[in-house]
Design a protein around this motif. Sequence first.
Motif, mmCIF file in Angstrom:
data_model
loop_
_atom_site.group_PDB
_atom_site.id
_atom_site.type_symbol
_atom_site.label_atom_id
_atom_site.label_comp_id
_atom_site.label_asym_id
_atom_site.label_seq_id
_atom_site.Cartn_x
_atom_site.Cartn_y
_atom_site.Cartn_z
ATOM 1 N N TYR A 36 -19.003 -126.775 29.666
ATOM 2 C CA TYR A 36 -19.112 -127.959 28.810
ATOM 3 C C TYR A 36 -20.211 -128.887 29.315
ATOM 4 N N GLN A 37 -20.234 -129.146 30.609
ATOM 5 C CA GLN A 37 -21.227 -130.050 31.161
ATOM 6 C C GLN A 37 -22.635 -129.458 31.097
ATOM 7 N N ASP A 38 -22.770 -128.158 31.311
ATOM 8 C CA ASP A 38 -24.076 -127.511 31.167
ATOM 9 C C ASP A 38 -24.583 -127.638 29.739
ATOM 10 N N THR A 39 -23.705 -127.437 28.779
ATOM 11 C CA THR A 39 -24.079 -127.561 27.373
ATOM 12 C C THR A 39 -24.503 -128.988 27.059
ATOM 13 N N PHE A 40 -23.772 -129.953 27.565
ATOM 14 C CA PHE A 40 -24.128 -131.364 27.367
ATOM 15 C C PHE A 40 -25.494 -131.662 27.970
ATOM 16 N N ASN A 41 -25.739 -131.168 29.171
ATOM 17 C CA ASN A 41 -27.015 -131.385 29.852
ATOM 18 C C ASN A 41 -28.168 -130.750 29.072
ATOM 19 N N GLN A 42 -27.969 -129.547 28.565
ATOM 20 C CA GLN A 42 -29.004 -128.875 27.777
ATOM 21 C C GLN A 42 -29.285 -129.637 26.488
ATOM 22 N N ARG A 43 -28.254 -130.142 25.845
ATOM 23 C CA ARG A 43 -28.454 -130.916 24.615
ATOM 24 C C ARG A 43 -29.205 -132.213 24.894
ATOM 25 N N SER A 44 -28.950 -132.812 26.040
ATOM 26 C CA SER A 44 -29.665 -134.034 26.420
ATOM 27 C C SER A 44 -31.154 -133.759 26.571
ATOM 28 N N VAL A 45 -31.500 -132.659 27.220
ATOM 29 C CA VAL A 45 -32.912 -132.302 27.400
ATOM 30 C C VAL A 45 -33.541 -131.952 26.055
ATOM 31 N N ILE A 46 -32.807 -131.280 25.198
ATOM 32 C CA ILE A 46 -33.331 -130.944 23.867
ATOM 33 C C ILE A 46 -33.599 -132.221 23.074
ATOM 34 N N GLY A 47 -32.716 -133.208 23.203
ATOM 35 C CA GLY A 47 -32.936 -134.499 22.529
ATOM 36 C C GLY A 47 -34.208 -135.168 23.000
ATOM 37 N N ALA A 48 -34.426 -135.180 24.312
ATOM 38 C CA ALA A 48 -35.655 -135.765 24.863
ATOM 39 C C ALA A 48 -36.868 -134.966 24.395
ATOM 40 N N ALA A 49 -36.745 -133.645 24.359
ATOM 41 C CA ALA A 49 -37.856 -132.790 23.917
ATOM 42 C C ALA A 49 -38.213 -133.060 22.461
ATOM 43 N N ASN A 50 -37.220 -133.264 21.624
ATOM 44 C CA ASN A 50 -37.488 -133.559 20.211
ATOM 45 C C ASN A 50 -38.243 -134.879 20.050
ATOM 46 N N ILE A 51 -37.854 -135.878 20.822
ATOM 47 C CA ILE A 51 -38.536 -137.175 20.764
ATOM 48 C C ILE A 51 -39.983 -137.023 21.235
ATOM 49 N N LEU A 52 -40.181 -136.325 22.347
ATOM 50 C CA LEU A 52 -41.533 -136.112 22.869
ATOM 51 C C LEU A 52 -42.376 -135.305 21.885
ATOM 52 N N ASP A 53 -41.804 -134.278 21.290
ATOM 53 C CA ASP A 53 -42.533 -133.474 20.296
ATOM 54 C C ASP A 53 -43.025 -134.346 19.151
ATOM 55 N N TYR A 54 -42.147 -135.180 18.654
ATOM 56 C CA TYR A 54 -42.502 -136.029 17.524
ATOM 57 C C TYR A 54 -43.617 -137.010 17.894
#
Length: 189
Positions: A36-54
Amino acid sequence: MSDLIELLGSIVIAAYIILIILALNLRINDSATQYYQDTFNQRSVIGAANILDYDFHKIGYKASSAKIVQADSSSIKYASDYDNTGTMDTISYYLSSTSAMSSTKNPKDKLLYRKVNQTVNTASVVTRFYMQYYDSLLNKLSYSSLTNPTNRANIRTIRVLVKSELADSVSTNYSPVEWRKEYRPRNLK
């Protein structure tokens, strides 16, 4: 007497089986928590990546002068007509100190701030935000040379690394997640 020995033997075996089941249950719970925590951590990085991509694809959009105002290893500030209103915006990314995240157990946690003009928001919680800059021939530009606006104008490629770890350790492990990407904004040509 033999009945008593059989009864005691059965109790010992039953107790041993119960201990095995409890230990298995604890391991399953630890694995589920880690997952669960690994999944949460991965989603957090994906969120940051989406913001940076945009944002990073818009570096220098409609900017006539100094497209990149500041560039170093853990921060960047650039001009762009971010919201396409005809008014030039200034967008910057930078890290907080570790003291901003003193409430977590992870000693390396920092906030990644995203500032658009005067509005500051938190883009993500990271342990590392690192950028390298390259010219049109993919020659790495030194950070000391990027204090000069002429050298910043030579930036054509930005390599970004975002690393995040869990705020609390699971079995003495903070489960790091890294994300890397190379940006070549069209407006930097």
